[in-house]
Write a protein that holds these residues in place. Sequence first.
Motif, PDB file in Angstrom:
ATOM      1  N   GLU A 124       0.837  -1.212   0.000  1.00  0.00           N
ATOM      2  CA  GLU A 124       0.000   0.000   0.000  1.00  0.00           C
ATOM      3  C   GLU A 124       0.867   1.254   0.000  1.00  0.00           C
ATOM      4  O   GLU A 124       0.620   2.197  -0.746  1.00  0.00           O
ATOM      5  CB  GLU A 124      -0.888   0.017   1.259  1.00  0.00           C
ATOM      6  CG  GLU A 124      -2.183  -0.727   1.092  1.00  0.00           C
ATOM      7  CD  GLU A 124      -3.029  -0.672   2.358  1.00  0.00           C
ATOM      8  OE1 GLU A 124      -4.114  -1.245   2.336  1.00  0.00           O
ATOM      9  OE2 GLU A 124      -2.592  -0.059   3.376  1.00  0.00           O
ATOM     10  N   HIS A 125       1.883   1.244   0.836  1.00  0.00           N
ATOM     11  CA  HIS A 125       2.723   2.428   0.939  1.00  0.00           C
ATOM     12  C   HIS A 125       3.497   2.662  -0.355  1.00  0.00           C
ATOM     13  O   HIS A 125       3.639   3.801  -0.808  1.00  0.00           O
ATOM     14  CB  HIS A 125       3.669   2.321   2.141  1.00  0.00           C
ATOM     15  CG  HIS A 125       4.330   3.616   2.483  1.00  0.00           C
ATOM     16  ND1 HIS A 125       3.612   4.749   2.823  1.00  0.00           N
ATOM     17  CD2 HIS A 125       5.632   3.993   2.517  1.00  0.00           C
ATOM     18  CE1 HIS A 125       4.446   5.751   3.049  1.00  0.00           C
ATOM     19  NE2 HIS A 125       5.685   5.321   2.871  1.00  0.00           N
ATOM     20  N   VAL A 172       4.283   5.857  -5.371  1.00  0.00           N
ATOM     21  CA  VAL A 172       4.280   5.984  -6.832  1.00  0.00           C
ATOM     22  C   VAL A 172       3.190   6.975  -7.255  1.00  0.00           C
ATOM     23  O   VAL A 172       3.429   7.880  -8.061  1.00  0.00           O
ATOM     24  CB  VAL A 172       4.084   4.607  -7.507  1.00  0.00           C
ATOM     25  CG1 VAL A 172       3.897   4.759  -9.016  1.00  0.00           C
ATOM     26  CG2 VAL A 172       5.279   3.705  -7.222  1.00  0.00           C
ATOM     27  N   ALA A 173       1.994   6.839  -6.656  1.00  0.00           N
ATOM     28  CA  ALA A 173       0.875   7.717  -7.027  1.00  0.00           C
ATOM     29  C   ALA A 173       1.179   9.177  -6.696  1.00  0.00           C
ATOM     30  O   ALA A 173       0.786  10.089  -7.424  1.00  0.00           O
ATOM     31  CB  ALA A 173      -0.396   7.266  -6.310  1.00  0.00           C
ATOM     32  N   GLU A 180       7.160   1.871 -12.031  1.00  0.00           N
ATOM     33  CA  GLU A 180       5.904   1.268 -12.473  1.00  0.00           C
ATOM     34  C   GLU A 180       5.356   0.450 -11.317  1.00  0.00           C
ATOM     35  O   GLU A 180       6.024  -0.479 -10.847  1.00  0.00           O
ATOM     36  CB  GLU A 180       6.146   0.339 -13.665  1.00  0.00           C
ATOM     37  CG  GLU A 180       6.517   1.031 -14.951  1.00  0.00           C
ATOM     38  CD  GLU A 180       5.368   1.841 -15.526  1.00  0.00           C
ATOM     39  OE1 GLU A 180       4.194   1.458 -15.341  1.00  0.00           O
ATOM     40  OE2 GLU A 180       5.659   2.893 -16.145  1.00  0.00           O
ATOM     41  N   PHE A 181       4.162   0.796 -10.860  1.00  0.00           N
ATOM     42  CA  PHE A 181       3.504  -0.045  -9.861  1.00  0.00           C
ATOM     43  C   PHE A 181       2.443  -0.846 -10.606  1.00  0.00           C
ATOM     44  O   PHE A 181       1.501  -0.280 -11.148  1.00  0.00           O
ATOM     45  CB  PHE A 181       2.865   0.800  -8.756  1.00  0.00           C
ATOM     46  CG  PHE A 181       2.272  -0.046  -7.675  1.00  0.00           C
ATOM     47  CD1 PHE A 181       3.006  -0.395  -6.558  1.00  0.00           C
ATOM     48  CD2 PHE A 181       0.972  -0.545  -7.800  1.00  0.00           C
ATOM     49  CE1 PHE A 181       2.470  -1.212  -5.574  1.00  0.00           C
ATOM     50  CE2 PHE A 181       0.438  -1.370  -6.823  1.00  0.00           C
ATOM     51  CZ  PHE A 181       1.186  -1.693  -5.713  1.00  0.00           C
TER      52      PHE A 181
END
Lengths: 392, 97
Positions: A38-39, A44-45, A52-53
Amino acid sequence: MGERVGIEVSLAAAEAVKMANVDVVAAYPITPQTHIVEHLSELVADGELDAEFIPVESEHSAMSVCCGSSAVGARTFTCTSSQGLALMNEIVFIAPAMRLPIVMILANRSLSGPLSIWNDHTDVMSVRDCGWIQFFTENGQEAFDHVMFSFRVAENPAVSLPIMMNMDGFVLTHVIEPIEFWDQETVKQYLPDFEPVNRLHPDNPVTMGAFGLPGIFTEAKKAQDQALINSKPVILKAWKDMGDLVGRYYKPVETYHVEGAETVFLSMGSVGETVSLAVDQLRAQGKPVGQVKLRLWRPFPFEEFREAVRGVKQMIVIDRAITYGGVGGPVASEIRSALYLEENMPTITNFLCGLAGRDVTAEDYMAMFEKTEQMAKGKVRQEDYIIYGVRE
Amino acid sequence: MAKSELELSWKDLEVGCVVSEPGNASQYRTGDWRSVRPVWDTEKCIQCGVCYIFCPDMAIKKTQDGYFEADLYYCKGCGICAQECITGCIRMLEEEE
């Protein structure tokens, strides 16, 4: 040196992955690994990590994507637990055969059933023979440090193997610990850019993952075995260099109060610190007791291990997994093999405990010592093992 | 390949058994698998080329005189050509004959 911060160990591990400037993260969330993934997806977001996630639909896909991204030369990370590891099992065995330096954190959790989300080592022991470099961390700082270590060792051209960092679920993943971060400059000094030995690229086409006929398969396996054995000097150098840089020196086998010890506990992972408490108390009572912690699990550090227990009369081996209908726990069976040809081989008692997160306190380890003392008066048979604390 | 597969020691293998020479599958003698071989009866053959089209290994080639024959380096003897042949001119001959 970086600053010391109070942070959940999962988040610290994710931050370390960010600092290692990973290119691709392909992972599927599963308790207790979820906070790491999640982290990383947040980082990345939010544009803090240029990677690249890839939110895959299963762990089988996660490891498949990791193989692909590592094959093109991208620094690749994933993490999982328990059932997730079981689901990706097929590809877990392929990555080392293809010599792909993927880094995976395994947030250790018991394998179902009964369905359980809590911590033990049944997941990692199910892939003991998968060919990855495997080691255990004991606390949050070790987890943070060893993310950098993992990339450095795995990607070293002399190694080029995937590496599995074991980190006990909840006991480590969900606790907040004071952790000294590295600064980015230190990371840069320690961790070179990833230069793959082979790379899938249209300018220089190669075939990866071709089939191997009976005429070549044995040679392929010998080469793979030797590659894992040969990774050890690189591992030792990576620990030495880390010590020189950040002041924390790690070893494949750690010892605690082994000087003059007649009995030693052998532990792996986060239970080590509780065992140390028991050793302190037993020493205070005048009992010659010490502790050996196995950090490196594959390649197995035979030399260092034998050296650490030389002269010891009895060993109490703590296992966090069951080998059903077998010789006891997987660690004890390994330890017995490692010592088989040694002169004055110690007596080994094997306690299986802490299954699926059941608490094992310092008092419990002291009780195991007492039980071992009693057993020593009788003859302890090799195949004897005790599932500690089970209600009769 | 400089050495055949059976001459390679484990030390000769590329890291991860990567095949660094593109297109070398053509060196693989799949003809070794064969227990029967296709034989054409040119009396019945109408030179339609159905056998050539259906061969899964592209192991059938056209001869100078317009008939067809198998490249026995690759032909596995699967018999698809004989099965598909319109005039039934292909017979699968036991290799020991």
